[in-house]
Design an enzyme around this catalytic site. Sequence first.
Site, PDB file in Angstrom:
ATOM      1  N   GLU A 202     -23.420  -2.674  -1.856  1.00  0.00           N
ATOM      2  CA  GLU A 202     -23.637  -2.490  -3.293  1.00  0.00           C
ATOM      3  C   GLU A 202     -23.971  -1.052  -3.699  1.00  0.00           C
ATOM      4  O   GLU A 202     -25.053  -0.775  -4.241  1.00  0.00           O
ATOM      5  CB  GLU A 202     -24.758  -3.413  -3.772  1.00  0.00           C
ATOM      6  CG  GLU A 202     -24.450  -4.877  -3.572  1.00  0.00           C
ATOM      7  CD  GLU A 202     -25.454  -5.802  -4.257  1.00  0.00           C
ATOM      8  OE1 GLU A 202     -26.555  -5.337  -4.608  1.00  0.00           O
ATOM      9  OE2 GLU A 202     -25.127  -6.978  -4.447  1.00  0.00           O
ATOM     10  N   GLU A 364     -22.018 -12.082  -0.568  1.00  0.00           N
ATOM     11  CA  GLU A 364     -23.300 -12.598  -1.060  1.00  0.00           C
ATOM     12  C   GLU A 364     -23.062 -13.420  -2.318  1.00  0.00           C
ATOM     13  O   GLU A 364     -22.212 -13.061  -3.149  1.00  0.00           O
ATOM     14  CB  GLU A 364     -24.274 -11.461  -1.469  1.00  0.00           C
ATOM     15  CG  GLU A 364     -24.940 -10.743  -0.342  1.00  0.00           C
ATOM     16  CD  GLU A 364     -25.904  -9.660  -0.844  1.00  0.00           C
ATOM     17  OE1 GLU A 364     -26.504  -9.819  -1.930  1.00  0.00           O
ATOM     18  OE2 GLU A 364     -26.041  -8.645  -0.141  1.00  0.00           O
TER      19      GLU A 364
HETATM   20  C1  FCB Z   1     -28.235  -8.199  -3.948  1.00  0.00           C
HETATM   21  C2  FCB Z   1     -28.698  -7.444  -2.725  1.00  0.00           C
HETATM   22  C3  FCB Z   1     -29.538  -8.260  -1.787  1.00  0.00           C
HETATM   23  C4  FCB Z   1     -30.480  -9.179  -2.522  1.00  0.00           C
HETATM   24  C5  FCB Z   1     -29.749  -9.981  -3.569  1.00  0.00           C
HETATM   25  C6  FCB Z   1     -30.610 -10.961  -4.320  1.00  0.00           C
HETATM   26  O1  FCB Z   1     -27.998  -7.323  -4.994  1.00  0.00           O
HETATM   27  O2  FCB Z   1     -27.608  -6.947  -2.007  1.00  0.00           O
HETATM   28  O3  FCB Z   1     -30.194  -7.381  -0.918  1.00  0.00           O
HETATM   29  O4  FCB Z   1     -31.521  -8.457  -3.035  1.00  0.00           O
HETATM   30  O5  FCB Z   1     -29.161  -9.103  -4.484  1.00  0.00           O
END
Ligand code: FCB
Length: 451
Positions: A202, A364
């Site tokens: 990210e 994620e």
């Molecule tokens: C993302 C991050 C991860 C975690 C989630 C909830 O943005 O990559 O580390 O904090 O959010």
Amino acid sequence: MPRSSPATPAAAIAFASHAPHARAVTGAVYHRRVSPGPGDDAAARADFPPSFLFGTATAATQIEGHCTTSDWYAFAKQPGRVKHGDTPAVACDSWNRWREDVALQRTLGMGAYRLGIEWARIEPRPGSIDRVALDEYRAMLAALHDARIEPMVTLHHFTLPAWLAERGGVLADGFAERLAGLARTAAGALGDLCRLWITVNEPNVLAAQAYVLGAWPPARKDLRLALRAQKRLLAAHDAAYHALKDARGDGAQVGVAHHLRAVEPARPRSIRDRAAAALFRRFFNDAFAVAACRRGTQDFFGINYYSRDVVRFSARKAGELFAARDVPAGAPVSDLGWEIYPRGLGDVVRRWAARSGLPVYVTENGIADARDTRRAAFLEAHLRELAAALRDGVDVRGYFHWSLLDNFEWAEGYEPRFGLVAVDYATLARTPRPSAAVYARIARTRSLTQP
Ligand code: FCB
């Protein structure tokens, strides 16, 4: 796309011998529904092909604990930086309990695990590599192997060695070469046990939190620095990509975990809202991802997807691209107030699969839900979007739920509960939540239909 000599890593051979991973390694067709044999109900119901990876994701700083040499260790100790004064000093104690964490994944029938390695632990002083730490990561990857869980390793997940942060962090001279150095070290020590790599997690979120909102180290508020940070992270990603490919050839499949949000104007008829939404989409969502696609330095396209922003123009938000970001009235939200918007996952997966021409992994996706009343439905709704995309021929290869465990949620501290498995921070005991059983059933049956 630059490639060096293709090597067949031991890891690939090992995984190829396990049925669920075989097609992932050989690169066969992924997006076919499993064709049912006579009377084979399970296969008839399958929404996900045998090669599709179901897994969970974590990051080193958020779960490991016991790393005193990172920028976040120092930052969290500063008053007012993290809610309730929480620090990642112990986190989930996974540095000591990772065997238990692997066993949990095995119990849940997971086929993959995205984990981070902590740069500050591996290189606590410039150029000095901690072999003992690397051996521990090696043992972790070997244990995952034994449990038939395919690892995906993240090199950079927001945190830095303190010495590098002191020299300017991602803006430091030579940052790209430093990350490439870490990639070389990791490929040398762990490369035979890992096929899937994320160079940078990210980059847009890091640039925004660290250099626009000033909420993360180095806590600056300067849009120009944010743009420069994204550029530096892009160069670092490129350098790490080449380092991994030089070391492992096609035995390393390398990508970025891009944070992508659904973005819409609050009032579709308002030119100013539309312009603010477009600006936000362009600079926050798309800039890095488009540039990475143009450079051809990704083997797959990683997507972290959480929520949607409904954008209103706000003259007071000049430093944030004039975007006031809201949740539509009455929309379902998580404990953190993030809108639950599964359709957005289908949209970003389809858009970026087409735009990048690459296979997609959802690296994620998850929800802060302490009482676990929404997580199972959240999971099912988001996976339904992927199943529909697969049916339409989109090459989606895996889904990593955030997160395996409750963990240290950066400036929010330990309050948000993202875990399929609850962590009692007083005892560090792990207890799977009911939604974990739902995910386990989906992973086992490869189907969203209840038997
Ligand atoms: C993302 C991050 C991860 C975690 C989630 C909830 O943005 O990559 O580390 O904090 O959010």
